[in-house]
Design an enzyme around this catalytic site. Structure first.
Site, PDB file in Angstrom:
ATOM      1  N   GLY A  18       0.957  -1.264   0.079  1.00 35.29           N
ATOM      2  CA  GLY A  18      -0.200  -0.048  -0.018  1.00 35.29           C
ATOM      3  C   GLY A  18       0.821   1.135   0.135  1.00 35.29           C
ATOM      4  O   GLY A  18       1.999   1.082   0.058  1.00 35.29           O
ATOM      5  N   GLU A  19       0.360   2.343  -0.168  1.00 37.09           N
ATOM      6  CA  GLU A  19       0.914   3.762   0.022  1.00 37.09           C
ATOM      7  C   GLU A  19       0.285   4.561   0.773  1.00 37.09           C
ATOM      8  O   GLU A  19      -1.094   4.647   0.814  1.00 37.09           O
ATOM      9  CB  GLU A  19       0.982   4.310  -1.539  1.00 37.09           C
ATOM     10  CG  GLU A  19       1.804   3.431  -2.501  1.00 37.09           C
ATOM     11  CD  GLU A  19       1.796   4.148  -4.026  1.00 37.09           C
ATOM     12  OE1 GLU A  19       2.027   5.193  -4.030  1.00 37.09           O
ATOM     13  OE2 GLU A  19       1.388   3.361  -4.967  1.00 37.09           O
ATOM     14  N   GLY A  23       4.997   7.763   1.839  1.00 38.58           N
ATOM     15  CA  GLY A  23       6.019   6.685   1.313  1.00 38.58           C
ATOM     16  C   GLY A  23       5.018   5.155   1.276  1.00 38.58           C
ATOM     17  O   GLY A  23       3.916   5.288   1.122  1.00 38.58           O
ATOM     18  N   ASP A 132      -9.713   9.580  10.807  1.00 37.33           N
ATOM     19  CA  ASP A 132      -9.666   9.340   9.290  1.00 37.33           C
ATOM     20  C   ASP A 132     -10.219   7.836   9.034  1.00 37.33           C
ATOM     21  O   ASP A 132      -9.616   7.065   8.387  1.00 37.33           O
ATOM     22  CB  ASP A 132      -8.416   9.235   8.851  1.00 37.33           C
ATOM     23  CG  ASP A 132      -8.414   9.594   7.040  1.00 37.33           C
ATOM     24  OD1 ASP A 132      -9.381   9.722   6.473  1.00 37.33           O
ATOM     25  OD2 ASP A 132      -7.355   9.183   6.289  1.00 37.33           O
TER      26      ASP A 132
END
Length: 462
Positions: A18-19, A23, A132
């Site tokens: 994942g990103e 990074g 989030d």
């Protein structure tokens, strides 16, 4: 798929899990035991503002130890780069199990909702707000357990029994509580609102609105109680709609608490057998059934992966191996200029690259995704067909030296959407693997389904 010698018997796989904002996350696999952990790699030379934010994220994450939260194992810092070691969740992101415009079976959604509320309750007890919550930040492990991840926007809202209101406007627009856009707000109701949006997305396969601003038409209908014939609400049964209505109450003080949500009738209803794996069985569309067959292929002939249960501060999972990884990390200089060094010792050790081709034996090292399929042609023809199809759909794309295609477009509300496409040769068969890089997971899956349909002439029938 290449694997790089990382340290001692640990291999760092070339495939990206994942990103994030600062990074990428790669997979580390122990050569002998096949233990797996995720490594988040942050390049401080590229992201000048990363250090302060990463330090805050690590400080908060290291305080946590719960079954529904991704484990933090440790970090390794360098002058311009650092590595954060996390629990590996082989089931990928939650949005992979949500079929666009359909959702998932109610029993599965109920299970994941319980896991989410359980993890969030623990966070709030610690005085931490996530800020989030969304399907892209909710991971599924190999046992089908949901885990909250990505604490980049998390903050402390209660310290020594004293609670403060928050004032930073942050998060992802479709999941933001309306009070966040207006003034200071209480942390717990804001996180709970985001859970309500995830709840609706799991059951309907769509988001109710793009944001909760005063001029948003869909949100305005919700506020005025003229939504009943609109999607996604028309897809929900009365009990589910009742729960959504009470979680997504515009007034924070009237919003259900976590304790009240788990006592709601929908949360206690028995939907029958709940699938206890990360395979999305029970979907009611032909597309979902085809995706199921992909999951079955991935897990076929797979040995059971040892469960990572390292807690802070007590080490319970192969402490010698993990301790070796975190405390005895040596310098690694490679052609891709990836460099690991000790914070005290300056000795350099050159380690050799090793290639690990994808086979049935190591296919389980890839994160499970419903966004991949086999094709009935060779790699060159598959790449040519893919790129010409991207052109016909007016998608912008680039390709790197390793053959990975990066696709850039916008979603239905003109937000940026980026995804990566890898073509993998597995035992003589070509697998095309799509992975979200930036943007909404549900919008990404819609693009994937459209692309797969356009590539129908080369998609393998079985």
């Amino acid at each position: 798929m290449e694997a790089t010698a990382f340290v001692e018997d640990w291999l760092c796989y070339d495939s990206i899990l994942g990103e994030g904002a600062y990074g990428e996350v790669r997979l580390l696999v122990h050569r002998k035991t096949e233990e797996k952990i995720a490594c988040k790699i942050i390049d401080h030379s590229r992201y000048r503002d990363a250090k302060t934010n990463i330090n805050r994220e690590v400080t908060l994450h290291s305080m946590l130890n719960h079954e529904n939260i991704i484990r933090y194992f440790g970090r390794r810092q360098e002058p311009h780069r650092e590595y954060i070691f996390l629990e590996y969740a082989s089931g990928g992101e939650l949005f992979q199990l949500i079929e666009p415009d359909v959702g998932m079976p109610s029993g599965m959604a109920q299970k994941f909702m319980k896991h989410l509320l359980n993890g969030l309750s623990y966070l709030h007890q610690k005085g931490i707000a996530h800020r989030d919550i969304k399907p892209e930040n909710l991971l599924i492990d190999g046992n089908g357990t949901l885990k909250i991840s990505d604490f980049g926007l998390a903050t402390i809202f209660r310290l020594k029994g004293k609670e403060r209101k928050l004032d930073k406007r942050c998060g992802t627009k479709p999941y933001l509580a309306p009070e966040i856009l207006k003034s200071s707000y209480f942390a717990r109701p804001a996180d709970i609102w985001s859970c309500g949006i995830v709840f609706v997305a799991m059951l309907t396969g769509e988001l109710p609105w793009t944001d909760t601003s005063d001029d948003n038409e869909e949100f305005s209908k919700w506020r005025k109680n003229v939504y009943i014939s609109e999607t996604p609400w028309s897809k929900l049964g009365n009990t589910a709609l009742s729960l959504a209505r009470q979680i997504l109450n515009e007034v924070p003080e009237k919003r259900l608490t976590l304790e009240q949500i788990v006592k709601h009738t929908w949360m206690k209803f028995s939907f029958g057998d709940v699938i206890e794996t990360d395979q999305p069985d029970g979907f009611n569309s032909s597309e979902a059934k085809r995706c199921n067959s992909m999951f079955e292929a991935e897990t076929r002939n797979k040995s059971e992966t040892p469960q990572v249960t390292l807690s802070q501060p007590v080490f319970t999972f192969r402490p010698t191996s993990l301790n070796q990884l975190i405390t005895d990390l040596k310098a690694l200089h490679s052609k891709s200029s990836v460099c690991f060094s000790q914070p005290v010792k300056n000795e350099d050790v050159i380690l050799q690259f090793t290639q690990s081709p994808v086979t049935q034996d190591n296919f389980h090292n890839l994160v499970k995704r419903m966004t991949r399929f086999y094709v009935d042609c060779d790699l060159e023809a598959a790449l040519e067909t893919l790129c010409s199809t991207l052109d016909s759909l007016h998608y912008s794309w680039t390709i790197d030296v390793k053959g990975m295609v990066t696709v850039s477009t916008v979603d239905s509300v003109k937000n940026q959407l980026i995804f990566k496409v890898n073509l993998l040769n597995m035992d003589g068969k070509i697998l095309i693997d799509f992975r979200l890089s930036k943007g909404c997971g549900l919008e990404f899956k819609k693009r994937f389904l459209k692309l797969k349909s356009s590539l129908g002439d080369i998609v393998a029938k079985t």
